[in-house]
Design a protein around this motif. Structure first.
Motif, PDB file in Angstrom:
ATOM      1  N   SER A   4       7.921 -25.251  37.289  1.00  0.00           N
ATOM      2  CA  SER A   4       7.747 -26.698  37.221  1.00  0.00           C
ATOM      3  C   SER A   4       6.316 -27.148  37.507  1.00  0.00           C
ATOM      4  O   SER A   4       6.018 -28.340  37.434  1.00  0.00           O
ATOM      5  CB  SER A   4       8.702 -27.384  38.202  1.00  0.00           C
ATOM      6  OG  SER A   4       8.357 -27.044  39.524  1.00  0.00           O
ATOM      7  N   THR A   5       5.437 -26.212  37.808  1.00  0.00           N
ATOM      8  CA  THR A   5       4.046 -26.578  38.098  1.00  0.00           C
ATOM      9  C   THR A   5       3.406 -27.231  36.874  1.00  0.00           C
ATOM     10  O   THR A   5       3.443 -26.691  35.775  1.00  0.00           O
ATOM     11  CB  THR A   5       3.230 -25.324  38.490  1.00  0.00           C
ATOM     12  OG1 THR A   5       3.843 -24.708  39.607  1.00  0.00           O
ATOM     13  CG2 THR A   5       1.789 -25.689  38.810  1.00  0.00           C
ATOM     14  N   ALA A  16       6.569 -23.867  32.453  1.00  0.00           N
ATOM     15  CA  ALA A  16       7.690 -23.412  31.617  1.00  0.00           C
ATOM     16  C   ALA A  16       7.472 -23.783  30.152  1.00  0.00           C
ATOM     17  O   ALA A  16       7.765 -22.983  29.249  1.00  0.00           O
ATOM     18  CB  ALA A  16       9.000 -24.012  32.131  1.00  0.00           C
ATOM     19  N   GLU A  17       6.941 -24.975  29.900  1.00  0.00           N
ATOM     20  CA  GLU A  17       6.696 -25.403  28.516  1.00  0.00           C
ATOM     21  C   GLU A  17       5.584 -24.565  27.868  1.00  0.00           C
ATOM     22  O   GLU A  17       5.669 -24.226  26.686  1.00  0.00           O
ATOM     23  CB  GLU A  17       6.328 -26.889  28.480  1.00  0.00           C
ATOM     24  CG  GLU A  17       7.491 -27.799  28.861  1.00  0.00           C
ATOM     25  CD  GLU A  17       7.064 -29.234  29.062  1.00  0.00           C
ATOM     26  OE1 GLU A  17       7.335 -30.055  28.159  1.00  0.00           O
ATOM     27  OE2 GLU A  17       6.469 -29.536  30.121  1.00  0.00           O
ATOM     28  N   ILE A  18       4.566 -24.242  28.648  1.00  0.00           N
ATOM     29  CA  ILE A  18       3.474 -23.402  28.128  1.00  0.00           C
ATOM     30  C   ILE A  18       4.016 -22.014  27.802  1.00  0.00           C
ATOM     31  O   ILE A  18       3.763 -21.463  26.724  1.00  0.00           O
ATOM     32  CB  ILE A  18       2.320 -23.290  29.157  1.00  0.00           C
ATOM     33  CG1 ILE A  18       1.766 -24.660  29.533  1.00  0.00           C
ATOM     34  CG2 ILE A  18       1.221 -22.355  28.644  1.00  0.00           C
ATOM     35  CD1 ILE A  18       1.042 -25.396  28.467  1.00  0.00           C
ATOM     36  N   GLU A  19       4.793 -21.448  28.723  1.00  0.00           N
ATOM     37  CA  GLU A  19       5.340 -20.100  28.506  1.00  0.00           C
ATOM     38  C   GLU A  19       6.310 -20.078  27.326  1.00  0.00           C
ATOM     39  O   GLU A  19       6.341 -19.110  26.561  1.00  0.00           O
ATOM     40  CB  GLU A  19       6.019 -19.601  29.790  1.00  0.00           C
ATOM     41  CG  GLU A  19       5.016 -19.268  30.866  1.00  0.00           C
ATOM     42  CD  GLU A  19       5.645 -18.852  32.176  1.00  0.00           C
ATOM     43  OE1 GLU A  19       4.934 -18.202  32.974  1.00  0.00           O
ATOM     44  OE2 GLU A  19       6.831 -19.166  32.427  1.00  0.00           O
ATOM     45  N   ARG A  34      -0.667 -27.876  19.658  1.00  0.00           N
ATOM     46  CA  ARG A  34       0.160 -28.389  18.552  1.00  0.00           C
ATOM     47  C   ARG A  34       1.633 -28.445  18.935  1.00  0.00           C
ATOM     48  O   ARG A  34       2.353 -29.350  18.527  1.00  0.00           O
ATOM     49  CB  ARG A  34      -0.011 -27.505  17.318  1.00  0.00           C
ATOM     50  CG  ARG A  34      -1.321 -27.708  16.615  1.00  0.00           C
ATOM     51  CD  ARG A  34      -1.413 -26.863  15.347  1.00  0.00           C
ATOM     52  NE  ARG A  34      -2.794 -26.548  15.104  1.00  0.00           N
ATOM     53  CZ  ARG A  34      -3.375 -25.388  15.368  1.00  0.00           C
ATOM     54  NH1 ARG A  34      -2.683 -24.385  15.844  1.00  0.00           N
ATOM     55  NH2 ARG A  34      -4.648 -25.219  15.141  1.00  0.00           N
ATOM     56  N   ILE A  35       2.092 -27.503  19.721  1.00  0.00           N
ATOM     57  CA  ILE A  35       3.509 -27.438  20.073  1.00  0.00           C
ATOM     58  C   ILE A  35       3.866 -28.400  21.206  1.00  0.00           C
ATOM     59  O   ILE A  35       4.910 -29.044  21.169  1.00  0.00           O
ATOM     60  CB  ILE A  35       3.898 -25.980  20.455  1.00  0.00           C
ATOM     61  CG1 ILE A  35       3.775 -25.081  19.227  1.00  0.00           C
ATOM     62  CG2 ILE A  35       5.306 -25.919  21.037  1.00  0.00           C
ATOM     63  CD1 ILE A  35       3.912 -23.604  19.534  1.00  0.00           C
ATOM     64  N   THR A  36       2.977 -28.505  22.210  1.00  0.00           N
ATOM     65  CA  THR A  36       3.352 -29.232  23.431  1.00  0.00           C
ATOM     66  C   THR A  36       2.606 -30.546  23.670  1.00  0.00           C
ATOM     67  O   THR A  36       3.001 -31.296  24.550  1.00  0.00           O
ATOM     68  CB  THR A  36       3.094 -28.357  24.669  1.00  0.00           C
ATOM     69  OG1 THR A  36       1.683 -28.148  24.807  1.00  0.00           O
ATOM     70  CG2 THR A  36       3.812 -27.032  24.578  1.00  0.00           C
ATOM     71  N   ILE A  55      -3.242 -18.434  31.395  1.00  0.00           N
ATOM     72  CA  ILE A  55      -1.806 -18.159  31.230  1.00  0.00           C
ATOM     73  C   ILE A  55      -1.581 -17.340  29.947  1.00  0.00           C
ATOM     74  O   ILE A  55      -0.820 -16.368  29.951  1.00  0.00           O
ATOM     75  CB  ILE A  55      -1.000 -19.479  31.194  1.00  0.00           C
ATOM     76  CG1 ILE A  55      -1.085 -20.164  32.557  1.00  0.00           C
ATOM     77  CG2 ILE A  55       0.451 -19.215  30.803  1.00  0.00           C
ATOM     78  CD1 ILE A  55      -0.613 -21.613  32.550  1.00  0.00           C
ATOM     79  N   ILE A  56      -2.253 -17.698  28.874  1.00  0.00           N
ATOM     80  CA  ILE A  56      -2.136 -16.941  27.625  1.00  0.00           C
ATOM     81  C   ILE A  56      -2.607 -15.509  27.848  1.00  0.00           C
ATOM     82  O   ILE A  56      -1.939 -14.553  27.448  1.00  0.00           O
ATOM     83  CB  ILE A  56      -2.968 -17.604  26.490  1.00  0.00           C
ATOM     84  CG1 ILE A  56      -2.429 -18.981  26.154  1.00  0.00           C
ATOM     85  CG2 ILE A  56      -2.981 -16.709  25.253  1.00  0.00           C
ATOM     86  CD1 ILE A  56      -3.346 -19.796  25.235  1.00  0.00           C
ATOM     87  N   SER A  57      -3.745 -15.377  28.511  1.00  0.00           N
ATOM     88  CA  SER A  57      -4.317 -14.058  28.770  1.00  0.00           C
ATOM     89  C   SER A  57      -3.344 -13.176  29.552  1.00  0.00           C
ATOM     90  O   SER A  57      -3.117 -12.009  29.197  1.00  0.00           O
ATOM     91  CB  SER A  57      -5.630 -14.223  29.536  1.00  0.00           C
ATOM     92  OG  SER A  57      -6.112 -13.000  29.993  1.00  0.00           O
TER      93      SER A  57
END
Ligand code: FES
Length: 108
Positions: A4-5, A16-19, A34-36, A55-57
């Protein structure tokens, strides 16, 4: 940091949305944007881009240098239409936000 951070404070996008976006195939900051809508807020990704790239890395197990920088578009800061029309000199971000903030005693 838990699910939830909030990662993008402007658009209130959490970890969670990024992941979830990464699991859906997003491999760059612009894919996630584009997605979020992450990175589309008033700061134009100045706050969240480095966090999202990290986070992507970590998720894809690639080095940070392999994750591209976000694509920037003009204007790079909140700008009044009058300034774009040449009727006003440029103003600072602080003044644009200060003018739009409710004043003490305002009823709305
Ligand atoms: S924190 Fe993401 S756009 Fe401002």
């Amino acid at each position: 940091m838990d699910e939830s951070t909030i990662i993008c404070k402007c658009e209130e996008i959490n970890l969670a949305e990024i992941e979830s976006a990464i699991q859906s195939g997003a491999h760059t900051f612009d894919d996630i944007k584009r997605i979020t809508r992450c990175g589309m807020g008033p700061c134009q990704a100045k706050i969240c881009s480095s966090l999202v790239r990290e986070i992507i890395s970590q998720s894809l197990e690639v080095s940070l240098s392999e994750i591209g920088l976000p694509r920037m578009r003009m204007p790079l800061k909140p700008t009044r239409i009058a300034a774009l029309a040449g009727k006003e000199t440029s103003s600072s971000v602080v003044s644009v936000f200060a003018e739009s903030a409710p004043k003490e005693g305002d009823e709305s």
